[in-house]
Design a protein around this motif. Sequence first.
Motif, PDB file in Angstrom:
ATOM      1  N   ALA A 104      18.533   1.241  37.636  1.00 40.07           N
ATOM      2  CA  ALA A 104      17.723   1.263  36.940  1.00 40.07           C
ATOM      3  C   ALA A 104      17.927   0.434  35.729  1.00 40.07           C
ATOM      4  O   ALA A 104      18.881  -0.625  35.550  1.00 40.07           O
ATOM      5  N   LEU A 105      16.887  -0.303  35.189  1.00 38.25           N
ATOM      6  CA  LEU A 105      16.384  -0.201  33.871  1.00 38.25           C
ATOM      7  C   LEU A 105      15.425   0.463  33.029  1.00 38.25           C
ATOM      8  O   LEU A 105      14.974   0.955  33.592  1.00 38.25           O
ATOM      9  N   LEU A 106      16.548   0.394  31.673  1.00 39.39           N
ATOM     10  CA  LEU A 106      14.740   1.017  30.368  1.00 39.39           C
ATOM     11  C   LEU A 106      14.194  -0.538  29.489  1.00 39.39           C
ATOM     12  O   LEU A 106      14.297  -1.280  29.533  1.00 39.39           O
ATOM     13  N   ILE A 107      12.841   0.139  29.387  1.00 35.99           N
ATOM     14  CA  ILE A 107      12.109  -0.751  28.473  1.00 35.99           C
ATOM     15  C   ILE A 107      11.581  -0.401  27.057  1.00 35.99           C
ATOM     16  O   ILE A 107      11.384   0.326  27.551  1.00 35.99           O
ATOM     17  N   ASP A 108      12.128  -1.343  26.665  1.00 32.20           N
ATOM     18  CA  ASP A 108      11.842  -1.064  25.044  1.00 32.20           C
ATOM     19  C   ASP A 108      12.824   0.260  25.280  1.00 32.20           C
ATOM     20  O   ASP A 108      12.163   1.252  24.724  1.00 32.20           O
ATOM     21  N   PRO A 109      14.197   0.373  25.109  1.00 31.64           N
ATOM     22  CA  PRO A 109      14.936   1.670  24.482  1.00 31.64           C
ATOM     23  C   PRO A 109      15.349   1.749  23.075  1.00 31.64           C
ATOM     24  O   PRO A 109      15.118   0.279  22.487  1.00 31.64           O
ATOM     25  N   VAL A 110      15.049   2.857  22.540  1.00 29.99           N
ATOM     26  CA  VAL A 110      14.979   3.547  21.513  1.00 29.99           C
ATOM     27  C   VAL A 110      16.595   3.556  20.616  1.00 29.99           C
ATOM     28  O   VAL A 110      17.410   4.389  21.514  1.00 29.99           O
ATOM     29  N   VAL A 111      17.475   2.767  19.664  1.00 26.74           N
ATOM     30  CA  VAL A 111      18.687   3.602  19.276  1.00 26.74           C
ATOM     31  C   VAL A 111      18.408   4.978  19.189  1.00 26.74           C
ATOM     32  O   VAL A 111      19.687   5.660  19.281  1.00 26.74           O
ATOM     33  N   ASN A 112      17.793   5.678  18.518  1.00 27.54           N
ATOM     34  CA  ASN A 112      18.159   7.045  18.526  1.00 27.54           C
ATOM     35  C   ASN A 112      17.636   7.724  19.463  1.00 27.54           C
ATOM     36  O   ASN A 112      17.381   9.070  19.218  1.00 27.54           O
ATOM     37  N   SER A 113      17.401   6.823  20.375  1.00 22.98           N
ATOM     38  CA  SER A 113      17.200   8.107  21.185  1.00 22.98           C
ATOM     39  C   SER A 113      18.602   7.215  22.498  1.00 22.98           C
ATOM     40  O   SER A 113      17.752   7.910  23.703  1.00 22.98           O
ATOM     41  N   LEU A 114      19.295   7.549  22.466  1.00 23.47           N
ATOM     42  CA  LEU A 114      20.000   7.153  23.033  1.00 23.47           C
ATOM     43  C   LEU A 114      20.921   7.802  23.965  1.00 23.47           C
ATOM     44  O   LEU A 114      21.065   7.687  25.959  1.00 23.47           O
ATOM     45  N   ILE A 146      11.235  -8.821  19.741  1.00 26.09           N
ATOM     46  CA  ILE A 146      11.583  -8.146  18.899  1.00 26.09           C
ATOM     47  C   ILE A 146      10.659  -7.122  17.512  1.00 26.09           C
ATOM     48  O   ILE A 146       9.428  -7.337  17.196  1.00 26.09           O
ATOM     49  N   HIS A 147      11.159  -5.591  17.341  1.00 25.22           N
ATOM     50  CA  HIS A 147      10.616  -5.249  17.543  1.00 25.22           C
ATOM     51  C   HIS A 147      10.793  -4.958  15.292  1.00 25.22           C
ATOM     52  O   HIS A 147      11.239  -5.049  14.920  1.00 25.22           O
ATOM     53  N   ALA A 148       9.420  -4.570  14.938  1.00 27.59           N
ATOM     54  CA  ALA A 148       9.624  -4.379  13.908  1.00 27.59           C
ATOM     55  C   ALA A 148      10.314  -2.480  13.380  1.00 27.59           C
ATOM     56  O   ALA A 148       9.615  -2.914  12.028  1.00 27.59           O
ATOM     57  N   ASP A 149       9.259  -2.288  13.477  1.00 28.31           N
ATOM     58  CA  ASP A 149       9.316  -0.452  13.121  1.00 28.31           C
ATOM     59  C   ASP A 149      10.208   0.547  14.459  1.00 28.31           C
ATOM     60  O   ASP A 149      10.837   1.763  13.844  1.00 28.31           O
ATOM     61  N   HIS A 150      11.562  -0.551  15.362  1.00 30.68           N
ATOM     62  CA  HIS A 150      12.525   0.815  15.287  1.00 30.68           C
ATOM     63  C   HIS A 150      13.738  -0.223  16.415  1.00 30.68           C
ATOM     64  O   HIS A 150      13.457  -1.261  16.080  1.00 30.68           O
ATOM     65  N   ILE A 151      14.721   0.357  16.459  1.00 34.64           N
ATOM     66  CA  ILE A 151      16.191  -0.538  16.434  1.00 34.64           C
ATOM     67  C   ILE A 151      16.082  -0.107  17.605  1.00 34.64           C
ATOM     68  O   ILE A 151      15.864   0.707  18.212  1.00 34.64           O
ATOM     69  N   THR A 152      16.398  -1.686  19.092  1.00 33.95           N
ATOM     70  CA  THR A 152      16.696  -1.348  20.234  1.00 33.95           C
ATOM     71  C   THR A 152      17.854  -0.615  20.280  1.00 33.95           C
ATOM     72  O   THR A 152      18.730  -0.920  19.803  1.00 33.95           O
ATOM     73  N   GLY A 153      18.171   0.284  21.582  1.00 27.43           N
ATOM     74  CA  GLY A 153      19.490   0.867  21.631  1.00 27.43           C
ATOM     75  C   GLY A 153      20.114  -0.109  22.852  1.00 27.43           C
ATOM     76  O   GLY A 153      20.936   0.143  23.250  1.00 27.43           O
ATOM     77  N   ALA A 154      19.774  -1.824  23.003  1.00 28.03           N
ATOM     78  CA  ALA A 154      19.839  -2.214  23.856  1.00 28.03           C
ATOM     79  C   ALA A 154      21.685  -2.590  24.081  1.00 28.03           C
ATOM     80  O   ALA A 154      22.042  -2.383  24.973  1.00 28.03           O
ATOM     81  N   ARG A 155      21.864  -2.799  22.928  1.00 28.23           N
ATOM     82  CA  ARG A 155      23.348  -3.385  22.459  1.00 28.23           C
ATOM     83  C   ARG A 155      24.311  -2.201  22.218  1.00 28.23           C
ATOM     84  O   ARG A 155      25.169  -2.427  23.405  1.00 28.23           O
ATOM     85  N   HIS A 156      24.033  -0.885  22.397  1.00 25.31           N
ATOM     86  CA  HIS A 156      24.764   0.214  22.003  1.00 25.31           C
ATOM     87  C   HIS A 156      24.657   0.884  23.707  1.00 25.31           C
ATOM     88  O   HIS A 156      26.081   1.134  23.984  1.00 25.31           O
ATOM     89  N   LEU A 157      23.732   0.387  24.407  1.00 26.13           N
ATOM     90  CA  LEU A 157      23.888   1.074  25.820  1.00 26.13           C
ATOM     91  C   LEU A 157      25.158   0.460  26.978  1.00 26.13           C
ATOM     92  O   LEU A 157      25.450   0.698  27.581  1.00 26.13           O
ATOM     93  N   MET A 169      21.739   7.696  15.850  1.00 24.90           N
ATOM     94  CA  MET A 169      22.911   6.946  16.612  1.00 24.90           C
ATOM     95  C   MET A 169      24.908   6.437  15.753  1.00 24.90           C
ATOM     96  O   MET A 169      25.721   6.920  16.063  1.00 24.90           O
ATOM     97  N   THR A 170      24.311   6.752  14.945  1.00 31.51           N
ATOM     98  CA  THR A 170      25.395   7.363  13.300  1.00 31.51           C
ATOM     99  C   THR A 170      26.179   8.065  13.685  1.00 31.51           C
ATOM    100  O   THR A 170      27.454   8.071  12.913  1.00 31.51           O
ATOM    101  N   GLU A 171      25.039   9.156  13.829  1.00 31.08           N
ATOM    102  CA  GLU A 171      26.342  10.324  14.043  1.00 31.08           C
ATOM    103  C   GLU A 171      26.797  10.578  15.205  1.00 31.08           C
ATOM    104  O   GLU A 171      27.837  11.904  15.605  1.00 31.08           O
ATOM    105  N   SER A 172      26.582  10.013  16.270  1.00 31.36           N
ATOM    106  CA  SER A 172      26.974   9.850  17.663  1.00 31.36           C
ATOM    107  C   SER A 172      28.268   9.746  17.301  1.00 31.36           C
ATOM    108  O   SER A 172      29.143   8.502  17.417  1.00 31.36           O
ATOM    109  N   THR A 173      29.469  10.964  17.777  1.00 30.75           N
ATOM    110  CA  THR A 173      31.200  10.747  17.943  1.00 30.75           C
ATOM    111  C   THR A 173      30.651   9.823  19.053  1.00 30.75           C
ATOM    112  O   THR A 173      31.927   9.025  18.855  1.00 30.75           O
ATOM    113  N   GLN A 174      30.467   8.411  20.511  1.00 32.02           N
ATOM    114  CA  GLN A 174      31.149   8.192  20.959  1.00 32.02           C
ATOM    115  C   GLN A 174      30.482   7.194  20.514  1.00 32.02           C
ATOM    116  O   GLN A 174      30.792   6.141  22.012  1.00 32.02           O
ATOM    117  N   GLY A 175      29.494   6.911  20.137  1.00 33.69           N
ATOM    118  CA  GLY A 175      28.597   5.126  19.908  1.00 33.69           C
ATOM    119  C   GLY A 175      29.499   4.855  18.698  1.00 33.69           C
ATOM    120  O   GLY A 175      28.490   3.288  18.508  1.00 33.69           O
TER     121      GLY A 175
END
Length: 249
Positions: A26-36, A58-69, A243-249
């Motif tokens: 699978a692939l995700l297009i435009d993942p958002v970090v707070n929906s990880l 490069i988005h200006a209105d949210h942080i991508t989830g790419a790195r955390h995924l 993301m910051t509250e996730s104990t796994q992230g």
Amino acid sequence: MIFRQLFEPLSSTYTYLIACEHTGQALLIDPVVNSLERDLAVLHELGLTLALTLDTHIHADHITGARHLKERVGSRIGMPALERLPCTDLGIEHEQLVTLGSLSIRPLHTPGHTDGHFAYVAGERVFTGDALLIDGCGRTDFQNGSAAVLYRSVTQTLFALPEEQLVYPGHDYQGRRVSSIGQEKARNPRLGQGRSQAEFEALMAGLNLPYPKFIDHAVPGNRQCGVCPTDLPEQLQAYCHRMTESTQG
């Protein structure tokens, strides 16, 4: 093809999951970090393995989830090659196909909202990011944006696709989920209805939009493929809150 359209309400962002039904990749297009966690739950529910993330720009209105995924499940990061981001595993080039099992994704360089913007064609669908929205388009007044360039990207590249091609935008603020190239050509009030380039440039120049409230944090974070800043003002902390509250992230 397995397909899901997912919605993040804070930034009204659509994330798209597409997968090969034969290999489960699978692939995700435009993942958002707070929906990880949501994205990982959907992948698990469908029995899929996340192999790749693709961002339209490069988005200006949210942080991508790419790195955390990538950190969580080992997925590769695809970003526009011209951005030259060191965190990128796959540099996206115009018309250079991205394959995933039986899937074939065709990137189309569609600058204007930003200079590095891409749309992605997959089968009967085109994922247009912020270049073409339902009855609208993204703004052109930052990140090397250009109304003239966006007009050409939409009218010469996206509107050249078949009229029955389904348009899945990067955002919608009125609960709409899908359009088509034919519909946007016929009725988009900014770029359709035979509107001229001069008319479009004048329209965009007169919008007088407010400065994006999250851009100064989002762009640097997204140039690192999705790093949540540590100095977020309280009123913006929800953009990375989960993301910051996730104990796994």
